[in-house]
Design an enzyme around this catalytic site. Structure first.
Site, PDB file in Angstrom:
ATOM      1  N   SER A   1       6.819  18.171 -53.034  1.00  0.00           N
ATOM      2  CA  SER A   1       5.777  19.202 -53.073  1.00  0.00           C
ATOM      3  C   SER A   1       4.734  18.793 -54.105  1.00  0.00           C
ATOM      4  O   SER A   1       5.051  18.090 -55.073  1.00  0.00           O
ATOM      5  CB  SER A   1       6.386  20.561 -53.459  1.00  0.00           C
ATOM      6  OG  SER A   1       5.362  21.498 -53.774  1.00  0.00           O
TER       7      SER A   1
ATOM      8  N   TYR B   1      11.734  25.449 -58.874  1.00  0.00           N
ATOM      9  CA  TYR B   1      11.333  24.766 -57.633  1.00  0.00           C
ATOM     10  C   TYR B   1      10.618  23.458 -57.950  1.00  0.00           C
ATOM     11  O   TYR B   1      10.950  22.399 -57.409  1.00  0.00           O
ATOM     12  CB  TYR B   1      10.431  25.688 -56.820  1.00  0.00           C
ATOM     13  CG  TYR B   1       9.853  25.044 -55.580  1.00  0.00           C
ATOM     14  CD1 TYR B   1      10.609  24.949 -54.418  1.00  0.00           C
ATOM     15  CD2 TYR B   1       8.557  24.537 -55.567  1.00  0.00           C
ATOM     16  CE1 TYR B   1      10.085  24.354 -53.276  1.00  0.00           C
ATOM     17  CE2 TYR B   1       8.026  23.944 -54.437  1.00  0.00           C
ATOM     18  CZ  TYR B   1       8.792  23.861 -53.297  1.00  0.00           C
ATOM     19  OH  TYR B   1       8.270  23.265 -52.169  1.00  0.00           O
TER      20      TYR B   1
END
Length: 248
Positions: free
Chosen positions: A151, A165
């Site tokens: 990401s 995350y």
């Protein structure tokens, strides 16, 4: 020097394994790859959605081969079993996309350790098992393409709900880089994708984000990047490639 792929083989149809394929990025990439007539091995937890996806893909492209299996990535033994069963069924797996992920978790110290632990396990420990199983297959056959989905949040530390995350995605990116170094001068490629904001089940409850694109647009960008076999790629490239330099 890494061996070059002969020009007349670059467009060959291949066998691709995608985890987390029942929805979101996994499902979107499955649609994009079948449009290129690639065969697919799809796995995820939700059999009903996998079955529906397989029916859709074969309805649109009946000449391809699509196989599905239920896989809970927290069951490490099952990860190895499913990956190797797919490999046996297809005779070989050319590309494995480690895609399943989790995005829940608040700031540390707010009494929600279980949520952060679940995200850490799913996004790193569970992906470690998948990468291990994938590399077993690729090392045995002497070739392959491992794709890990990180990401843009992994580029630098994040705060609040994105803290754990981002950290796990950074860990995944670092592990992928190490594998890439190990596989230099071989026919095993390792690609790390850094998607920006793409509309999925994970993002729909967090509100509209800057430069967010719809699922189809995002997945087509991911597939275009994957086909080039780069070491890393921000997707969509515009605006996330220049933004990634700013974030650093």
């Amino acid at each position: 020097m890494r061996p070059r792929t002969p020009h007349n083989q670059r467009k060959a149809f291949i066998n691709i394994l995608i985890n987390g394929a029942s929805s979101g990025l996994g499902s979107g990439m499955a649609h994009a790859f079948t449009a290129q007539r690639h065969n697919l091995a799809l796995c995820a937890r939700r059999l009903d959605q996998l079955t529906e996806l397989r029916e859709q893909l074969l309805r649109d492209f009946p000449a391809i081969h699509v196989s599905i299996q239920v896989l809970d990535v927290t069951d490490y033994l099952q990860v190895f079993e499913v990956f190797h069963e797919f490999n046996k069924e297809f005779s070989s797996i050319d590309r494995i996309i480690v895609n399943a992920g989790l995005g829940k978790g608040p700031s540390l110290g707010t009494g929600c350790f279980d949520a952060n632990l679940a995200t850490a396990n799913t996004n790193f420990v569970d992906t470690l098992a998948q990468c291990e199983a994938a590399m077993e297959i690729f090392r045995a056959q002497g070739r392959g393409h491992l794709v890990t989905v990180a990401s843009v949040a992994a580029i630098r530390g994040q705060k609040n709900a994105s803290l754990t995350y981002a950290a796990t995605k950074a860990g995944l990116a670092s592990m992928s880089e190490g594998l890439r170094l190990e596989c230099r001068d071989t026919a095993i490629y390792v690609t790390t994708l850094f998607p920006g904001f793409i509309s999925t089940e994970i993002t729909k409850y967090s509100g509209k984000k800057p430069f967010q694109v719809d699922l189809t647009t995002g997945c087509k960008a991911m597939v275009r990047a994957i086909e080039r076999k780069p070491a890393t790629a921000c997707v969509p490239s515009c605006p996330w490639t220049p933004i990634s330099f700013i974030l650093k």
